[in-house]
Design a protein around this motif. Structure first.
Motif, PDB file in Angstrom:
ATOM      1  N   LYS A  28      -1.574  -1.109   8.797  1.00 32.91           N
ATOM      2  CA  LYS A  28      -1.715   0.234   8.584  1.00 32.91           C
ATOM      3  C   LYS A  28      -3.168   0.702   8.657  1.00 32.91           C
ATOM      4  O   LYS A  28      -3.233   2.050   9.078  1.00 32.91           O
ATOM      5  CB  LYS A  28      -0.729   0.812   7.354  1.00 32.91           C
ATOM      6  N   VAL A  29      -3.931   0.235   8.137  1.00 32.27           N
ATOM      7  CA  VAL A  29      -5.212   0.765   8.033  1.00 32.27           C
ATOM      8  C   VAL A  29      -6.101   0.424   9.288  1.00 32.27           C
ATOM      9  O   VAL A  29      -7.100   0.793   9.468  1.00 32.27           O
ATOM     10  CB  VAL A  29      -6.151   0.123   6.767  1.00 32.27           C
ATOM     11  N   THR A  30      -5.748  -0.657  10.265  1.00 33.85           N
ATOM     12  CA  THR A  30      -6.235  -0.860  11.389  1.00 33.85           C
ATOM     13  C   THR A  30      -5.738  -0.069  12.577  1.00 33.85           C
ATOM     14  O   THR A  30      -6.125  -0.091  13.704  1.00 33.85           O
ATOM     15  CB  THR A  30      -6.142  -2.396  12.057  1.00 33.85           C
ATOM     16  N   GLY A  31      -4.717   0.796  12.287  1.00 41.96           N
ATOM     17  CA  GLY A  31      -3.890   1.586  13.483  1.00 41.96           C
ATOM     18  C   GLY A  31      -3.154   0.675  14.244  1.00 41.96           C
ATOM     19  O   GLY A  31      -2.615   1.180  15.453  1.00 41.96           O
TER      20      GLY A  31
ATOM     21  N   GLY B  34      -3.135   5.173  17.135  1.00 49.20           N
ATOM     22  CA  GLY B  34      -3.665   5.246  15.664  1.00 49.20           C
ATOM     23  C   GLY B  34      -3.466   6.797  15.206  1.00 49.20           C
ATOM     24  O   GLY B  34      -2.885   7.449  14.371  1.00 49.20           O
ATOM     25  N   VAL B  74      -9.450   5.356  14.880  1.00 49.83           N
ATOM     26  CA  VAL B  74      -9.193   4.342  13.602  1.00 49.83           C
ATOM     27  C   VAL B  74      -9.327   3.111  14.221  1.00 49.83           C
ATOM     28  O   VAL B  74      -9.704   2.148  13.536  1.00 49.83           O
ATOM     29  CB  VAL B  74      -7.876   4.664  12.918  1.00 49.83           C
ATOM     30  N   GLU B  75      -8.817   2.867  15.443  1.00 53.21           N
ATOM     31  CA  GLU B  75      -8.954   1.434  16.101  1.00 53.21           C
ATOM     32  C   GLU B  75     -10.452   1.231  16.170  1.00 53.21           C
ATOM     33  O   GLU B  75     -10.795   0.009  16.603  1.00 53.21           O
ATOM     34  CB  GLU B  75      -8.363   1.583  17.578  1.00 53.21           C
ATOM     35  N   PRO B 103      -4.545   6.857   9.406  1.00 55.04           N
ATOM     36  CA  PRO B 103      -5.579   6.610  10.433  1.00 55.04           C
ATOM     37  C   PRO B 103      -6.503   7.901  10.243  1.00 55.04           C
ATOM     38  O   PRO B 103      -7.564   7.867  10.182  1.00 55.04           O
ATOM     39  CB  PRO B 103      -4.761   6.618  11.719  1.00 55.04           C
ATOM     40  N   LEU B 106      -8.531   7.768   7.128  1.00 45.32           N
ATOM     41  CA  LEU B 106      -9.919   6.973   7.184  1.00 45.32           C
ATOM     42  C   LEU B 106     -10.864   7.645   8.103  1.00 45.32           C
ATOM     43  O   LEU B 106     -11.963   7.594   7.601  1.00 45.32           O
ATOM     44  CB  LEU B 106      -9.222   5.516   8.020  1.00 45.32           C
TER      45      LEU B 106
END
Ligand code: FES
Ligand code: FES
Lengths: 766, 164
Positions: A28-31, B34, B74-75, B103, B106
């Motif tokens: 989820k944090v890396t997309g 994302g 986010v990627e 995403p 962040l």
């Protein structure tokens, strides 16, 4: 039902009770985590729904010819193209995936289009001609009950009613020194999960695969299969990452999945359907608004003598889970108090408003608001401290509930919680401090508490299934019918599997929900994920462990009973020198062709309920909670600022302190929204708040300090003692705030949400 | 129309309709899913990306306004094994539940910390307020960002300390 050995629930736990990081957080944090709308397939079409123009109307005719001719349109469908069952519904089959002859609210779908782009699909919707005959609407539950009101369904406007009779209320009132009667009301609330409903259906050999964001993949499968006239085995429903549910992604999700599946099968191409926010807010079911009349009598010493309660809920256009929601409200309506004489009548009715169903709390936030408000009004009336009054009447072990259930078999901790709340929040000091205030900004502190039946109770068949498979290299694959709703089920259930097998949590791979792999486990609602899913996972894991123990015993030259599993190692209890790693043991088992997979099945204890008298064992176990809120009110503007919320919960055992706290933060946020911000407004059955501007959700700057406090009393019926938390986290926030506002201003708000206008009006009348 | 976008350091030539949104281009044309769509009114902030050094709601940016721009999504942050400290902090502080807002959260946090490595709690809260989250109550998200601010502060003070 197997009671888990207490010995096991209190022994030193290795993984359960530890602040493990969420197992799905990395994706989820890396997309990388894919949600339904993130899926793309070659040749995929986009589907859109045409919805009714009137909240109540007969459908005289639908012309789709023009729409079909639009270049780029692949298929246009209406109700008559549905090959299978036209109707569905968990309790009453009164709802249609596409309505055929009558629209009952503005969210009803009439036709579907699949086209090569979303824009073309939308264009095509405009070309569909509908001939309506508008009917008069029923816009409130009071109206619905009137003889002369239009009938929304053939069977009339009453969805369900209950009654509970205990003792003799008249006698109770005559013994009371003070009797007060109040009416409390609550509003429609939208789940407002951040991810609107979505589905992608892919036709497969003689069937269909549906990827969707739903809370209950099995009920979705049921609806998709019956709508398409397919056997369950030909419909595979795969839950993708779910962008929030909160009880809201059941029927609404089934509908969008069934529609996408209809289009996909007809077009023989994958079809994606994603609701816009306004479609979501128009169509999805809501939390029920209630009108609640409470009459309560107490002695001057503060003993509650009688409660007479009348509940009327707006169920909207379809029954959905209304009968279950109302049932929970009815059972929990008196709050966690011993009341010798009780009379409760409750009703939920059809209107032409959006239909209402499951939402976090499931019928409890409404009655908690009412009963916890009137407790404070009573305290004021007899000049007693609100916590004192609650302590005087709160349940203890062996107490009997309003429905005649004797609370035993677990620690009835409501008193413990109330005392803890008083001490932790510096209740007495603050009450005194806020009594004398001057100036524009006034502070107040308020409390509310509750008890909650765990899992479904008499609401439905209560069971769960899980599958555990230890691979030849010692990895553990776990699948469970309980769905990950974003609440952390995968993490908590992984911890339970790791604990049962004595391995670190990173040995566990938790599979997503796939209806073709694990048996139906009932819905992931009612805060039942941990207790039911955990029960099933634990059983499956223990079965595998027992098989492994036998092999280990041979290798270590001892008896299987003496084998212990801990930290990825397998020992002889009496001679820890003798050991083998879990991984090596798995390899040996594979060589010996031992089957290291197993199915776990967890069934809730039988409960008993008499519809006639409303008496019985409503739920097999209970949890207890209290919230203390501190607020600051601006007397000039009426603006309320929540400063601090203490949240006290006894979830049995906290499986993961980290995710448990987060559940509480999120629950408090939603509770504040319920108290102060969220109001789904309608005028004559036409919704006026169809976007996130007019329907206000709490933002970061409005969050108070939140202090979660867990009081743990492991429950012998639950896996490692762990029961539930998801719903308690949100269900007493609003009354605590409303009670705090009263201390700050002397204004008693009896209708949610609290607005500036209501406060200013109250201040004027004060 | 044809636009040129450099997304997370990679150059793309894209054929787009003038009215098409940046969000749609990223998701449908570049497969960068994302950034999410959560509303129709520019309210939710779930579609936040960094466009030429500023956070924007990508659902509000039309293709006709774009040419030769730099986009960070986010990627572009970090990958498993080489996570960005923000991503690590989000995991460690349990700032992720359903993850649908993650995403965007962040992205706004990245932007804040790049402009101000030691933001105050108020500044962090203000930034997080740009994006809606229905699950976390925001507290873990604020704490995750705050933990980095604290770390940055420590680094700065130790750097400024005179050598002894
Ligand atoms: S999608 Fe909601 S602001 Fe862009
Ligand atoms: S984690 Fe679900 S919306 Fe933020």
């Amino acid at each position: 039902m197997k009671a888990f050995l207490i010995e096991e629930s209190v022994k030193k736990l290795e993984v359960v009770g530890k602040p493990v990081n969420r197992v799905d957080a990395l994706d989820k944090v890396t997309g990388a985590a894919k949600y339904t709308a993130d899926l793309y397939f070659p040749g995929m079409l986009y589907g859109k729904t045409l919805r009714s123009r009137y909240p109540h109307a007969l459908i005289r005719g639908i012309k789709i010819g023009e729409a079909e001719k639009l270049p780029g349109v692949a298929v246009v469908l209406t109700a008559k193209d549905i090959p299978g069952e036209k109707r569905f519904g968990v309790v009453i089959k009164d709802q249609e995936v596409l309505v055929s002859s009558k629209a009952r609210y503005l969210g009803d779908g009439l036709a579907l289009v699949a086209a090569v782009t979303e824009e073309i699909a939308e264009e095509a919707l405009k070309l569909i001609k509908i001939e309506y005959k508008p009917l008069p609407v029923v816009s409130s539950p009071l109206e619905a009950l009137k003889e002369e009101s239009p009938k929304i369904h053939e069977h009339g406007n009453l969805i369900k009613s209950y009654r509970v009779r205990k003792g003799d209320v008249n006698k109770g009132f005559s013994e009371s020194d003070v009797v007060i009667e109040r009416v409390y009301t609550t509003q429609f609330v939208d789940h407002a999960y951040m991810e609107p409903e979505s589905a992608v259906a892919v036709p497969s050999h003689k069937g269909v695969v549906v990827y969707g964001s739903m809370q209950h993949p099995y009920s979705t499968r049921r609806v998709v299969a019956s709508t398409l006239g397919l056997p369950l085995s030909k419909v595979r429903v795969i839950q993708t990452n779910l962008g929030g549910g909160f009880g809201g992604k059941d029927e609404t999700a089934s509908i969008i999945c069934a529609r996408a599946a209809l289009l996909a099968v007809k077009a023989n191409r994958p079809v994606k359907m994603v609701n816009t926010r306004s479609e979501s807010m128009l169509e999805s079911y809501k939390r029920h608004p209630y009108i609640m009349r409470y009459r309560v009598g107490v002695s001057e010493k503060g003993e509650i003598k009688a409660m007479e309660i009348n509940l009327l809920a707006d169920g909207g256009a379809y029954a959905s889970t209304s009968p279950f929601v109302l049932w929970r409200s009815t059972v929990q309506a008196t709050g966690p108090y011993e009341v010798p004489n009780v009379e409760i009548s409750s009703k939920v009715v059809y209107t032409n408003n959006p239909y209402c169903g499951a939402m976090r709390g499931f019928g409890s936030p409404q009655v908690n608001f009412a009963v916890e408000s009137i407790m404070d009004e009573l305290a004021e009336e007899i000049g007693m401290d609100p916590i004192e009054l609650r302590l005087k009447n709160a349940f203890k072990n062996g107490s009997e509930t309003a429905t005649g259930q004797v609370l035993n078999g677990h620690v009835v901790s409501i008193r413990q919680i109330l005392r803890k709340a008083r001490e932790t929040s510096n209740w007495e000091g603050k009450r005194k401090l806020y009594k004398v205030q001057k100036g524009r900004l006034r502070r107040g502190i308020g409390i509310a508490c509750c008890y909650r039946g765990v899992s479904l109770g008499a609401e439905g068949k209560d069971f769960a299934a899980a599958y555990v498979n230890v691979t030849e290299d010692g990895g553990v694959i776990v699948a469970c019918g309980i769905a990950e709703n974003g609440q952390g089920a995968k993490t908590v259930l992984s911890q339970i599997a790791a604990e049962a097998l004595g391995v670190p949590v990173d040995y566990i791979t938790f599979l997503g929900s796939d209806t073709s792999i694990v048996r139906d486990s009932g819905p992931t609602v009612a805060s039942r994920g941990t207790i039911m899913g955990g029960g099933a996972v634990k059983e499956a894991a223990v079965k595998v462990r027992m098989k492994m123990a036998e092999v280990a015993a041979v290798i270590l030259k001892t008896q299987p009973e003496k084998i212990i599993f801990k930290g990825g190692m397998v020992y002889d209890k009496e001679n820890p020198e003798k050991h083998i790693s879990f991984k090596e043991l798995a390899r040996r088992c594979y060589k010996k062709t031992i089957n290291l997979s197993s199915i776990g099945w967890f069934r809730a204890p039988e409960i008993y309920w008499d519809e006639e008298t409303g008496m019985g064992t409503a739920y097999f176990t209970w949890v207890y909670s209290a919230n203390v809120a501190e607020v600051e009110v601006n007397l000039e503007t009426g603006k309320v600022k929540v400063l601090r919320v203490y949240a006290f919960h006894d979830p049995g055992k906290v499986v993961n302190p980290k995710t448990a706290k987060s559940q509480v933060y999120g629950g408090v946020a939603m509770g504040i929204g319920y108290a102060l911000l969220e109001d789904y407004k309608l005028e004559e059955c036409i919704p006026k708040t169809l976007n996130l501007r007019s329907y206000r959700l709490i933002r970061a700057y409005e969050m108070p300090e939140v202090i979660p406090v867990f009081i743990e009393n492991p429950d012998p019926v639950a896996p490692f003692g762990a029961k539930s938390l998801g719903e308690p986290a949100t269900e007493v926030v609003a009354p605590a705030i409303v009670n705090a506002i009263y201390q700050a201003t002397g204004v008693r708000i009896r209708s949610l949400p609290v607005t500036r206008d209501k406060i200013l009006k109250g201040l004027k009348e004060r | 129309m044809r636009i040129e976008l450099t997304v997370n350091g990679e150059k793309h030539l894209i054929e787009a309709e003038p009215e098409e949104t940046l969000l749609k281009i990223l998701r449908d044309k570049l497969g960068l899913t994302g950034a999410k769509k959560g509303c129709d009114t520019g309210t939710c902030g779930l579609c936040m990306v960094i466009l030429d050094g500023k956070t924007v709601k990508s659902c509000q940016i039309k293709a006709k306004k774009l040419k030769m721009n730099k986009v960070v999504t986010v990627e572009g942050l970090g990958k498993p094994g080489a996570l960005h400290p923000l991503q690590k902090a989000f995991i460690e502080h349990d700032a992720v539940q359903c993850g649908f807002c993650t995403p965007a959260m962040l992205i706004v946090a990245l932007d804040l910390l790049s402009r101000n490595p030691v933001p105050s709690r108020e500044e962090i809260t203000k930034t997080v307020s740009k994006v809606l989250c229905r699950c976390t109550g925001y507290i873990p998200i604020i704490r995750a960002i705050e933990s980095l601010a604290e770390e940055n502060k420590r680094k700065l003070t130790s750097k400024n300390k005179p050598q002894t």
